[in-house]
Design an enzyme around this catalytic site. Structure first.
Site, PDB file in Angstrom:
ATOM      1  N   SER A  45       0.866  -1.179   0.000  1.00 12.68           N
ATOM      2  CA  SER A  45       0.000   0.000   0.000  1.00 12.68           C
ATOM      3  C   SER A  45       0.904   1.230   0.000  1.00 12.68           C
ATOM      4  O   SER A  45       2.087   1.134   0.359  1.00 12.68           O
ATOM      5  CB  SER A  45      -0.864   0.007   1.275  1.00 12.68           C
ATOM      6  OG  SER A  45      -1.492   1.258   1.459  1.00 12.68           O
ATOM      7  N   TYR A  80      -2.168  -0.479  10.873  1.00 11.63           N
ATOM      8  CA  TYR A  80      -2.292  -0.869   9.452  1.00 11.63           C
ATOM      9  C   TYR A  80      -1.022  -0.481   8.706  1.00 11.63           C
ATOM     10  O   TYR A  80      -0.430  -1.303   7.990  1.00 11.63           O
ATOM     11  CB  TYR A  80      -3.503  -0.182   8.823  1.00 11.63           C
ATOM     12  CG  TYR A  80      -3.628  -0.446   7.332  1.00 11.63           C
ATOM     13  CD1 TYR A  80      -4.101  -1.683   6.864  1.00 11.63           C
ATOM     14  CD2 TYR A  80      -3.288   0.517   6.383  1.00 11.63           C
ATOM     15  CE1 TYR A  80      -4.215  -1.934   5.498  1.00 11.63           C
ATOM     16  CE2 TYR A  80      -3.400   0.277   5.020  1.00 11.63           C
ATOM     17  CZ  TYR A  80      -3.860  -0.951   4.586  1.00 11.63           C
ATOM     18  OH  TYR A  80      -3.970  -1.206   3.223  1.00 11.63           O
ATOM     19  N   THR A 104     -13.117   0.036  -3.679  1.00 14.25           N
ATOM     20  CA  THR A 104     -13.552  -1.331  -3.390  1.00 14.25           C
ATOM     21  C   THR A 104     -14.557  -1.243  -2.238  1.00 14.25           C
ATOM     22  O   THR A 104     -14.831  -0.150  -1.733  1.00 14.25           O
ATOM     23  CB  THR A 104     -12.371  -2.221  -2.933  1.00 14.25           C
ATOM     24  OG1 THR A 104     -11.848  -1.670  -1.712  1.00 14.25           O
ATOM     25  CG2 THR A 104     -11.271  -2.290  -3.981  1.00 14.25           C
TER      26      THR A 104
HETATM   27  N1  NAP Z   1      -8.605  -0.549  -1.950  1.00 15.66           N
HETATM   28  C1  NAP Z   1      -7.603   0.253  -1.648  1.00 15.66           C
HETATM   29  O1  NAP Z   1      -7.726   1.484  -1.719  1.00 15.66           O
HETATM   30  C2  NAP Z   1      -6.276  -0.328  -1.230  1.00 15.66           C
HETATM   31  C3  NAP Z   1      -5.158   0.503  -1.241  1.00 15.66           C
HETATM   32  C4  NAP Z   1      -3.935  -0.011  -0.851  1.00 15.66           C
HETATM   33  C5  NAP Z   1      -3.821  -1.343  -0.503  1.00 15.66           C
HETATM   34  N2  NAP Z   1      -4.926  -2.132  -0.490  1.00 15.66           N
HETATM   35  C6  NAP Z   1      -4.755  -3.540  -0.119  1.00 15.66           C
HETATM   36  O2  NAP Z   1      -5.336  -4.355  -1.108  1.00 15.66           O
HETATM   37  C7  NAP Z   1      -5.809  -5.558  -0.512  1.00 15.66           C
HETATM   38  C8  NAP Z   1      -7.275  -5.758  -0.868  1.00 15.66           C
HETATM   39  O3  NAP Z   1      -8.025  -4.659  -0.376  1.00 15.66           O
HETATM   40  P1  NAP Z   1      -9.503  -4.335  -0.912  1.00 15.66           P
HETATM   41  O4  NAP Z   1      -9.658  -2.869  -0.870  1.00 15.66           O
HETATM   42  O5  NAP Z   1      -9.745  -5.059  -2.167  1.00 15.66           O
HETATM   43  O6  NAP Z   1     -10.387  -4.947   0.270  1.00 15.66           O
HETATM   44  P2  NAP Z   1     -11.893  -5.499   0.255  1.00 15.66           P
HETATM   45  O7  NAP Z   1     -12.685  -4.898  -0.842  1.00 15.66           O
HETATM   46  O8  NAP Z   1     -12.351  -5.358   1.662  1.00 15.66           O
HETATM   47  O9  NAP Z   1     -11.705  -7.056  -0.086  1.00 15.66           O
HETATM   48  C9  NAP Z   1     -10.899  -7.831   0.734  1.00 15.66           C
HETATM   49  C10 NAP Z   1     -10.930  -9.269   0.263  1.00 15.66           C
HETATM   50  O10 NAP Z   1     -10.057 -10.036   1.098  1.00 15.66           O
HETATM   51  C11 NAP Z   1     -10.819 -11.004   1.829  1.00 15.66           C
HETATM   52  N3  NAP Z   1     -10.239 -11.111   3.172  1.00 15.66           N
HETATM   53  C12 NAP Z   1     -10.216 -10.183   4.142  1.00 15.66           C
HETATM   54  N4  NAP Z   1      -9.625 -10.674   5.238  1.00 15.66           N
HETATM   55  C13 NAP Z   1      -9.240 -11.943   4.936  1.00 15.66           C
HETATM   56  C14 NAP Z   1      -8.611 -12.977   5.647  1.00 15.66           C
HETATM   57  N5  NAP Z   1      -8.249 -12.814   6.927  1.00 15.66           N
HETATM   58  N6  NAP Z   1      -8.385 -14.165   5.034  1.00 15.66           N
HETATM   59  C15 NAP Z   1      -8.783 -14.358   3.756  1.00 15.66           C
HETATM   60  N7  NAP Z   1      -9.390 -13.418   3.021  1.00 15.66           N
HETATM   61  C16 NAP Z   1      -9.637 -12.220   3.607  1.00 15.66           C
HETATM   62  C17 NAP Z   1     -12.262 -10.490   1.798  1.00 15.66           C
HETATM   63  O11 NAP Z   1     -13.236 -11.525   1.920  1.00 15.66           O
HETATM   64  P3  NAP Z   1     -13.759 -12.013   3.382  1.00 15.66           P
HETATM   65  O12 NAP Z   1     -14.101 -10.781   4.150  1.00 15.66           O
HETATM   66  O13 NAP Z   1     -14.912 -12.915   3.115  1.00 15.66           O
HETATM   67  O14 NAP Z   1     -12.607 -12.757   3.974  1.00 15.66           O
HETATM   68  C18 NAP Z   1     -12.301  -9.888   0.388  1.00 15.66           C
HETATM   69  O15 NAP Z   1     -12.442 -10.906  -0.583  1.00 15.66           O
HETATM   70  C19 NAP Z   1      -5.551  -5.429   0.988  1.00 15.66           C
HETATM   71  O16 NAP Z   1      -4.335  -6.066   1.317  1.00 15.66           O
HETATM   72  C20 NAP Z   1      -5.440  -3.923   1.167  1.00 15.66           C
HETATM   73  O17 NAP Z   1      -4.683  -3.579   2.302  1.00 15.66           O
HETATM   74  C21 NAP Z   1      -6.158  -1.656  -0.860  1.00 15.66           C
END
Ligand code: NAP
Length: 233
Positions: free
Chosen positions: A138, A151, A186
């Site tokens: 991130s 985080y 997301t």
């Molecule tokens: N979106 C952003 O702006 C952003 C920016 C920088 C980095 N990131 C990183 O990108 C990654 C994905 O983020 P996102 O925004 O796509 O999140 P999201 O929309 O909340 O989706 C998260 C996904 O991961 C799964 N998940 C969460 N906790 C888990 C666990 N303990 N074990 C297995 N699966 C798990 C969730 O399903 P369940 O809840 O059913 O497990 C869901 O499928 C993360 O690592 C986040 O830190 C995101």
């Protein structure tokens, strides 16, 4: 070709699953909620009938479940061509007053998940001298910001894991890429009031990851840093 993605039922993980499926990769996916994962799996299987979509619920914050997921992938006999360590959780807070235990929780989900899964799958990759590991870090891995707290600390640690792995894997023919996304719309942003047009799409991140995976064996994208056109929020 096979692609393993953790946290793939929604968000960036699902967007990457779609992109790799469109590129002809067979998928191995996990997330915690079995129902959402099954819905995503069915949706992808319908849209991309020429690839197989395998999925299994797993909480990547629990070491035994990481092991079980890794063993399930290995037992399938699938080669690990691409591994995306994406599962992660965001809990805003500050070091001085966030609840006790948040750091432990986020280190488990955001760091140990990638560390343990990678260690399970690496021996076969090393034996084949091929494969590409993406670690979804991130911009919070690169700079501190208000409400970053545990985080941001966990994401700095994931970047450290990725940098070390990159050095180690050079002579083994395995590529390692740290991905540093800024805000991408997301589920983790829904309900926050943020205008989806102000930040990136999940597909933007997925496209960069897919493209980075397609270079010749002698080239590695070490880092991908993406930000919204207008910068961080
Ligand atoms: N979106 C952003 O702006 C952003 C920016 C920088 C980095 N990131 C990183 O990108 C990654 C994905 O983020 P996102 O925004 O796509 O999140 P999201 O929309 O909340 O989706 C998260 C996904 O991961 C799964 N998940 C969460 N906790 C888990 C666990 N303990 N074990 C297995 N699966 C798990 C969730 O399903 P369940 O809840 O059913 O497990 C869901 O499928 C993360 O690592 C986040 O830190 C995101």
């Amino acid at each position: 070709m096979n692609c393993i993605i953790t946290g793939a039922s929604k968000g960036l993980g699902k967007a990457m699953a779609e992109r790799f499926a469109a590129g002809g990769y067979h998928l191995y996916l996990c997330s915690r909620d079995a129902k959402t994962l099954a819905t995503t799996t069915e949706e992808l299987a319908t849209r991309y009938p020429t690839v197989t979509i395998h999925s299994r619920p797993a909480d990547m914050g629990e070491k035994e479940q990481v092991t079980a997921f890794a063993q399930w992938v290995s037992a399938s006999g699938a080669t690990v061509d691409v591994l995306v360590n994406n599962a992660g959780q965001f809990i805003p807070g500050s070091v001085h007053n966030e609840p006790e235990g948040v750091l432990e929780k986020l280190i488990a989900v955001n760091l140990y998940s990638a560390y343990h899964l990678t260690r399970h799958l690496l021996p076969a990759m090393i034996a084949r001298r091929s494969g590409h590991i993406f670690n979804i870090c991130s911009v919070a891995s690169l700079q501190a910001y208000p409400n970053g707290g545990a985080y941001s600390i966990s994401k700095y640690a994931l970047a450290g894991f990725s940098a070390n792995l990159r050095e180690e894997m050079k002579p083994h023919g395995i590529k390692v890429t740290a991905v540093y996304p800024g805000a991408a719309y997301t589920d983790s942003w829904s309900g926050t009031g943020v205008d989806p047009q102000r930040i990136m799409t999940a597909a933007d991140v997925a496209e960069m990851v897919f493209t980075a995976s397609r270079l010749s064996p002698q080239a590695t994208v070490e880092e991908i840093l993406l930000r919204p056109q207008l910068g961080d929020l």
